[in-house]
Design a protein around this motif. Sequence first.
Motif, PDB file in Angstrom:
ATOM      1  N   GLY A 130      14.078  42.903 -41.543  1.00 34.59           N
ATOM      2  CA  GLY A 130      14.630  44.113 -40.935  1.00 34.59           C
ATOM      3  C   GLY A 130      13.776  45.336 -41.220  1.00 34.59           C
ATOM      4  O   GLY A 130      13.560  46.181 -40.342  1.00 34.59           O
ATOM      5  N   VAL A 131      13.264  45.445 -42.451  1.00 37.21           N
ATOM      6  CA  VAL A 131      12.396  46.572 -42.806  1.00 37.21           C
ATOM      7  C   VAL A 131      11.134  46.569 -41.943  1.00 37.21           C
ATOM      8  O   VAL A 131      10.737  47.604 -41.383  1.00 37.21           O
ATOM      9  N   LYS A 132      10.516  45.405 -41.827  1.00 37.61           N
ATOM     10  CA  LYS A 132       9.268  45.326 -41.055  1.00 37.61           C
ATOM     11  C   LYS A 132       9.485  45.676 -39.582  1.00 37.61           C
ATOM     12  O   LYS A 132       8.746  46.479 -39.006  1.00 37.61           O
ATOM     13  N   GLN A 133      10.517  45.083 -38.979  1.00 35.10           N
ATOM     14  CA  GLN A 133      10.739  45.331 -37.557  1.00 35.10           C
ATOM     15  C   GLN A 133      11.186  46.759 -37.293  1.00 35.10           C
ATOM     16  O   GLN A 133      10.850  47.344 -36.261  1.00 35.10           O
ATOM     17  N   THR A 134      11.949  47.329 -38.235  1.00 34.81           N
ATOM     18  CA  THR A 134      12.356  48.731 -38.058  1.00 34.81           C
ATOM     19  C   THR A 134      11.145  49.654 -38.125  1.00 34.81           C
ATOM     20  O   THR A 134      11.046  50.626 -37.363  1.00 34.81           O
ATOM     21  N   MET A 135      10.208  49.353 -39.020  1.00 38.04           N
ATOM     22  CA  MET A 135       8.984  50.164 -39.091  1.00 38.04           C
ATOM     23  C   MET A 135       8.182  50.054 -37.799  1.00 38.04           C
ATOM     24  O   MET A 135       7.631  51.053 -37.315  1.00 38.04           O
ATOM     25  N   ASN A 181      17.148  58.045 -31.093  1.00 36.66           N
ATOM     26  CA  ASN A 181      16.712  56.683 -31.443  1.00 36.66           C
ATOM     27  C   ASN A 181      15.969  56.678 -32.773  1.00 36.66           C
ATOM     28  O   ASN A 181      16.165  55.785 -33.606  1.00 36.66           O
ATOM     29  N   MET A 182      15.107  57.685 -32.990  1.00 38.04           N
ATOM     30  CA  MET A 182      14.346  57.754 -34.236  1.00 38.04           C
ATOM     31  C   MET A 182      15.282  57.949 -35.439  1.00 38.04           C
ATOM     32  O   MET A 182      15.086  57.340 -36.497  1.00 38.04           O
ATOM     33  N   ILE A 183      16.306  58.782 -35.286  1.00 38.04           N
ATOM     34  CA  ILE A 183      17.271  58.997 -36.374  1.00 38.04           C
ATOM     35  C   ILE A 183      18.028  57.705 -36.681  1.00 38.04           C
ATOM     36  O   ILE A 183      18.235  57.336 -37.840  1.00 38.04           O
ATOM     37  N   SER A 184      18.419  56.989 -35.603  1.00 35.28           N
ATOM     38  CA  SER A 184      19.114  55.716 -35.795  1.00 35.28           C
ATOM     39  C   SER A 184      18.237  54.708 -36.533  1.00 35.28           C
ATOM     40  O   SER A 184      18.696  53.992 -37.430  1.00 35.28           O
ATOM     41  N   LEU A 185      16.950  54.656 -36.173  1.00 35.42           N
ATOM     42  CA  LEU A 185      16.021  53.734 -36.835  1.00 35.42           C
ATOM     43  C   LEU A 185      15.824  54.110 -38.296  1.00 35.42           C
ATOM     44  O   LEU A 185      15.715  53.232 -39.163  1.00 35.42           O
ATOM     45  N   ALA A 186      15.787  55.404 -38.574  1.00 39.06           N
ATOM     46  CA  ALA A 186      15.632  55.847 -39.964  1.00 39.06           C
ATOM     47  C   ALA A 186      16.824  55.392 -40.810  1.00 39.06           C
ATOM     48  O   ALA A 186      16.665  54.988 -41.970  1.00 39.06           O
ATOM     49  N   ARG A 187      18.014  55.429 -40.230  1.00 45.40           N
ATOM     50  CA  ARG A 187      19.216  54.974 -40.960  1.00 45.40           C
ATOM     51  C   ARG A 187      19.176  53.461 -41.164  1.00 45.40           C
ATOM     52  O   ARG A 187      19.604  52.953 -42.205  1.00 45.40           O
ATOM     53  N   GLU A 188      18.699  52.740 -40.153  1.00 49.52           N
ATOM     54  CA  GLU A 188      18.572  51.285 -40.309  1.00 49.52           C
ATOM     55  C   GLU A 188      17.580  50.949 -41.419  1.00 49.52           C
ATOM     56  O   GLU A 188      17.812  50.052 -42.235  1.00 49.52           O
ATOM     57  N   VAL A 223      12.423  39.100 -35.215  1.00 47.97           N
ATOM     58  CA  VAL A 223      11.030  39.117 -34.752  1.00 47.97           C
ATOM     59  C   VAL A 223      10.950  40.014 -33.528  1.00 47.97           C
ATOM     60  O   VAL A 223      11.785  39.934 -32.631  1.00 47.97           O
ATOM     61  N   SER A 224       9.955  40.865 -33.515  1.00 48.55           N
ATOM     62  CA  SER A 224       9.777  41.766 -32.386  1.00 48.55           C
ATOM     63  C   SER A 224       9.259  40.996 -31.177  1.00 48.55           C
ATOM     64  O   SER A 224       8.303  40.227 -31.293  1.00 48.55           O
ATOM     65  N   SER A 225       9.903  41.199 -30.036  1.00 47.48           N
ATOM     66  CA  SER A 225       9.415  40.592 -28.805  1.00 47.48           C
ATOM     67  C   SER A 225       8.257  41.436 -28.275  1.00 47.48           C
ATOM     68  O   SER A 225       7.914  42.463 -28.836  1.00 47.48           O
ATOM     69  N   THR A 226       7.658  40.988 -27.197  1.00 46.11           N
ATOM     70  CA  THR A 226       6.570  41.755 -26.590  1.00 46.11           C
ATOM     71  C   THR A 226       7.073  43.133 -26.192  1.00 46.11           C
ATOM     72  O   THR A 226       8.128  43.272 -25.579  1.00 46.11           O
ATOM     73  N   MET A 235      19.215  51.468 -44.704  1.00 41.91           N
ATOM     74  CA  MET A 235      20.181  50.409 -45.000  1.00 41.91           C
ATOM     75  C   MET A 235      19.474  49.157 -45.519  1.00 41.91           C
ATOM     76  O   MET A 235      19.913  48.547 -46.509  1.00 41.91           O
ATOM     77  N   HIS A 236      18.361  48.780 -44.877  1.00 42.13           N
ATOM     78  CA  HIS A 236      17.636  47.586 -45.303  1.00 42.13           C
ATOM     79  C   HIS A 236      17.031  47.757 -46.691  1.00 42.13           C
ATOM     80  O   HIS A 236      17.041  46.830 -47.504  1.00 42.13           O
ATOM     81  N   THR A 237      16.481  48.937 -46.974  1.00 43.35           N
ATOM     82  CA  THR A 237      15.883  49.156 -48.297  1.00 43.35           C
ATOM     83  C   THR A 237      16.957  49.161 -49.388  1.00 43.35           C
ATOM     84  O   THR A 237      16.722  48.673 -50.499  1.00 43.35           O
ATOM     85  N   LYS A 238      18.156  49.693 -49.090  1.00 44.80           N
ATOM     86  CA  LYS A 238      19.244  49.654 -50.071  1.00 44.80           C
ATOM     87  C   LYS A 238      19.680  48.214 -50.331  1.00 44.80           C
ATOM     88  O   LYS A 238      20.034  47.856 -51.463  1.00 44.80           O
ATOM     89  N   MET A 239      19.656  47.394 -49.270  1.00 46.07           N
ATOM     90  CA  MET A 239      20.009  45.988 -49.446  1.00 46.07           C
ATOM     91  C   MET A 239      19.008  45.298 -50.373  1.00 46.07           C
ATOM     92  O   MET A 239      19.383  44.519 -51.260  1.00 46.07           O
ATOM     93  N   LEU A 240      17.722  45.614 -50.206  1.00 47.09           N
ATOM     94  CA  LEU A 240      16.708  45.034 -51.084  1.00 47.09           C
ATOM     95  C   LEU A 240      16.896  45.503 -52.523  1.00 47.09           C
ATOM     96  O   LEU A 240      16.740  44.722 -53.471  1.00 47.09           O
ATOM     97  N   GLN A 241      17.257  46.784 -52.697  1.00 46.80           N
ATOM     98  CA  GLN A 241      17.493  47.310 -54.046  1.00 46.80           C
ATOM     99  C   GLN A 241      18.680  46.603 -54.692  1.00 46.80           C
ATOM    100  O   GLN A 241      18.666  46.285 -55.893  1.00 46.80           O
TER     101      GLN A 241
END
Length: 247
Positions: A13-18, A215-222, A60-63, A225-231
């Motif tokens: 999730g972190v990779k695809q969000t980036m 959209n950018m704000i939503s992605l920043a929140r995602e 996984v990111s699609s084309t 969320m993923h980094t907190k899950m890793l922590q």
Amino acid sequence: MSMDRSIYVATSGVKQTMDAMSTSANNLANVSTTGFRAQIESYTSVPVTGEGLNTRAMAVSSTVSSDFKPGPLQPTDNPLDIAVQNEGWIAVTGKDGKEAYTRNGALVVEQGILKNVQGLAVRGDGGPIKVPTDTTLMIGADGTISGTQAGINSTTVQVLGRIKLVNPPTKSLERGEDGLFRTKGGGAAAPDAKVKLVSGALEGSNVNPVEEMVNMISLAREFEMHTKMLQTMDTQTGKADQLLTLT
């Protein structure tokens, strides 16, 4: 959900969000780019295969696809500025020598050849369009280039060629690293007489800056969320190690 599986979900999730944030940032950077088509990032869930049951999945990111809806027309009163009405493309010769397509209709004359502002020759029905010196150009709705040359009878209008206008199916197009579109496989699209131009105007980018910022704000929140899950997984792993050490 097991700890191991949670790590798969969070890291992918972190990779695809980036990646999605990079695409959104590129769209925002091209809000003012003439004829720009917004990029669209999409994802799909893919199971992680291996020994045992497929109990893990990762995103996984699609084309990366493109948003092909037209942008707003902006009058410029420059006779060398053209905009494609509705669907269609202007054919140019890319730096690789192959035919490519753009919606950027800001044209110039360089060394007697009609080019776009990127210095790429605009394709006519019979190749590059040659323009005699001191010629005042006019561009018709069907792409016909005509002009009057100073020093000669100014009432004599010469037809110099016609811009190649095409409208291949959007599914057959792919965006190159130079921002131009080409047909998949590299073939040349057939001219389409239904494509029309507006002279003295340019098409703006079709990126909606407000929607892109949301959209950018939503992605920043995602991403958060993923980094907190890793922590959380890291903390739980540490506690599990402590318990194992005590036993």
